[in-house]
Scaffold this motif. Structure first.
Motif, PDB file in Angstrom:
ATOM      1  N   ALA A 107       0.854  -1.194   0.000  1.00 34.03           N
ATOM      2  CA  ALA A 107       0.000   0.000   0.000  1.00 34.03           C
ATOM      3  C   ALA A 107       0.889   1.244   0.000  1.00 34.03           C
ATOM      4  CB  ALA A 107      -0.908  -0.009   1.219  1.00 34.03           C
ATOM      5  N   VAL A 108       0.997   1.918  -1.134  1.00 35.50           N
ATOM      6  CA  VAL A 108       1.893   3.074  -1.245  1.00 35.50           C
ATOM      7  C   VAL A 108       1.148   4.385  -1.505  1.00 35.50           C
ATOM      8  CG1 VAL A 108       3.932   1.732  -1.912  1.00 35.50           C
ATOM      9  CG2 VAL A 108       2.386   2.604  -3.681  1.00 35.50           C
ATOM     10  N   THR A 109      -0.184   4.356  -1.445  1.00 36.47           N
ATOM     11  CA  THR A 109      -0.963   5.592  -1.530  1.00 36.47           C
ATOM     12  C   THR A 109      -1.752   5.727  -0.228  1.00 36.47           C
ATOM     13  OG1 THR A 109      -2.948   4.580  -2.471  1.00 36.47           O
ATOM     14  CG2 THR A 109      -1.242   5.335  -4.042  1.00 36.47           C
ATOM     15  N   ALA A 110      -2.134   6.947   0.087  1.00 39.67           N
ATOM     16  CA  ALA A 110      -2.902   7.176   1.316  1.00 39.67           C
ATOM     17  C   ALA A 110      -4.208   6.383   1.287  1.00 39.67           C
ATOM     18  CB  ALA A 110      -3.175   8.663   1.497  1.00 39.67           C
ATOM     19  N   GLU A 111      -4.855   6.358   0.131  1.00 40.62           N
ATOM     20  CA  GLU A 111      -6.133   5.651   0.017  1.00 40.62           C
ATOM     21  C   GLU A 111      -5.944   4.152   0.232  1.00 40.62           C
ATOM     22  OE1 GLU A 111      -4.866   7.742  -2.345  1.00 40.62           O
ATOM     23  OE2 GLU A 111      -6.107   9.486  -1.879  1.00 40.62           O
ATOM     24  N   ALA A 112      -4.939   3.583  -0.424  1.00 39.55           N
ATOM     25  CA  ALA A 112      -4.687   2.146  -0.282  1.00 39.55           C
ATOM     26  C   ALA A 112      -4.258   1.808   1.140  1.00 39.55           C
ATOM     27  CB  ALA A 112      -3.626   1.688  -1.278  1.00 39.55           C
ATOM     28  N   PHE A 113      -3.438   2.672   1.741  1.00 39.29           N
ATOM     29  CA  PHE A 113      -2.996   2.417   3.105  1.00 39.29           C
ATOM     30  C   PHE A 113      -4.186   2.435   4.059  1.00 39.29           C
ATOM     31  CE2 PHE A 113      -1.233   2.921   7.236  1.00 39.29           C
ATOM     32  CZ  PHE A 113      -0.034   2.235   7.192  1.00 39.29           C
ATOM     33  N   GLN A 114      -5.038   3.444   3.935  1.00 41.01           N
ATOM     34  CA  GLN A 114      -6.194   3.550   4.823  1.00 41.01           C
ATOM     35  C   GLN A 114      -7.117   2.344   4.670  1.00 41.01           C
ATOM     36  OE1 GLN A 114      -9.050   6.788   4.150  1.00 41.01           O
ATOM     37  NE2 GLN A 114      -8.915   7.172   6.361  1.00 41.01           N
ATOM     38  N   GLU A 115      -7.423   1.982   3.437  1.00 42.84           N
ATOM     39  CA  GLU A 115      -8.310   0.844   3.194  1.00 42.84           C
ATOM     40  C   GLU A 115      -7.714  -0.447   3.763  1.00 42.84           C
ATOM     41  OE1 GLU A 115     -10.167  -1.716  -0.528  1.00 42.84           O
ATOM     42  OE2 GLU A 115      -9.333   0.260  -0.929  1.00 42.84           O
ATOM     43  N   THR A 116      -6.426  -0.668   3.523  1.00 38.58           N
ATOM     44  CA  THR A 116      -5.774  -1.889   3.984  1.00 38.58           C
ATOM     45  C   THR A 116      -5.691  -1.929   5.509  1.00 38.58           C
ATOM     46  OG1 THR A 116      -4.507  -1.947   1.922  1.00 38.58           O
ATOM     47  CG2 THR A 116      -3.726  -3.345   3.712  1.00 38.58           C
ATOM     48  N   ALA A 117      -5.409  -0.792   6.135  1.00 31.73           N
ATOM     49  CA  ALA A 117      -5.342  -0.739   7.601  1.00 31.73           C
ATOM     50  C   ALA A 117      -6.704  -1.064   8.218  1.00 31.73           C
ATOM     51  CB  ALA A 117      -4.860   0.632   8.061  1.00 31.73           C
ATOM     52  N   LEU A 118      -7.760  -0.550   7.631  1.00 30.84           N
ATOM     53  CA  LEU A 118      -9.105  -0.843   8.147  1.00 30.84           C
ATOM     54  C   LEU A 118      -9.455  -2.319   7.942  1.00 30.84           C
ATOM     55  CD1 LEU A 118     -10.927   2.412   6.996  1.00 30.84           C
ATOM     56  CD2 LEU A 118     -10.111   1.842   9.305  1.00 30.84           C
ATOM     57  N   LEU A 119      -9.052  -2.879   6.803  1.00 31.50           N
ATOM     58  CA  LEU A 119      -9.278  -4.306   6.562  1.00 31.50           C
ATOM     59  C   LEU A 119      -8.488  -5.162   7.544  1.00 31.50           C
ATOM     60  CD1 LEU A 119      -9.233  -4.416   2.653  1.00 31.50           C
ATOM     61  CD2 LEU A 119     -11.200  -4.853   4.148  1.00 31.50           C
ATOM     62  N   LEU A 120      -7.277  -4.737   7.869  1.00 33.28           N
ATOM     63  CA  LEU A 120      -6.471  -5.460   8.851  1.00 33.28           C
ATOM     64  C   LEU A 120      -7.170  -5.473  10.207  1.00 33.28           C
ATOM     65  CD1 LEU A 120      -3.980  -6.851  10.030  1.00 33.28           C
ATOM     66  CD2 LEU A 120      -2.871  -4.610  10.135  1.00 33.28           C
ATOM     67  N   GLY A 121      -7.685  -4.334  10.620  1.00 29.12           N
ATOM     68  CA  GLY A 121      -8.425  -4.281  11.882  1.00 29.12           C
ATOM     69  C   GLY A 121      -9.605  -5.220  11.888  1.00 29.12           C
TER      70      GLY A 121
END
Length: 160
Positions: A107-121
């Motif tokens: 995840a190298v964009t803010a959008e991808a990072f945010q989405e992936t972090a929420l999915l991880l949670g």
């Protein structure tokens, strides 16, 4: 896979909260920029972290809170001479890019990072350990674009 320790390679004894994941991604990015490599999961900023010096191969413990500051004049006892550090860092840094060439994209964009972090949670809450581990790799795993990912983490979850 059991819950206990499944994320220790990324978050040493820390729960995968948004703040911990974001802090870990920024810490891994900063280590990459300073040519250190983590030898274990992110333990928090004021806890000793096992690291390896990419200039000489030395392994030991460092506080991330000390590493995130500006480049120190010296790195550790026995490292390359201080007069050579800047040139050696520049040579190593040439391998870092803003593009993720990895087989499993990070995840190298803010959008991808945010989405992936929420999915991880969510995966962690659902006890979907394999999925959570794959998502953690996307956020905190080794990548030539770690610096870009760290900046994406900062934009996705700015500290207030």
């Amino acid at each position: 896979m059991a819950e206990s320790g499944y994320l220790d390679q990324y978050l040493h004894e820390l729960p995968p909260s948004t703040r911990n994941v974001t802090s870990a991604a920024m810490a891994v990015a900063r280590l990459s920029e300073l040519d250190w490599a983590p030898r274990g999961g992110y333990p928090g900023s004021d806890v000793l972290w096992p690291v390896r010096c990419l200039l000489c191969g030395w392994e030991g413990l460092r506080f991330y809170s000390h590493l995130r500051r500006a480049r120190p004049k010296g790195r550790h006892a026995g490292c390359v001479p201080a007069s050579e550090i800047a040139d050696r860092l520049d040579q190593l840094r040439q391998g870092l890019t803003g593009t993720c060439p990895c087989e499993q994209p990070h995840a190298v964009t803010a959008e991808a990072f945010q989405e992936t972090a929420l999915l991880l949670g969510s995966a962690h809450a659902d006890e979907a350990w394999d999925q959570a581990l794959a998502l953690a790799e996307s956020l905190m795993g080794s990548c030539p674009a770690a610096g870009r990912r760290g900046r994406a983490a900062q934009r996705a979850f700015p500290r207030t």
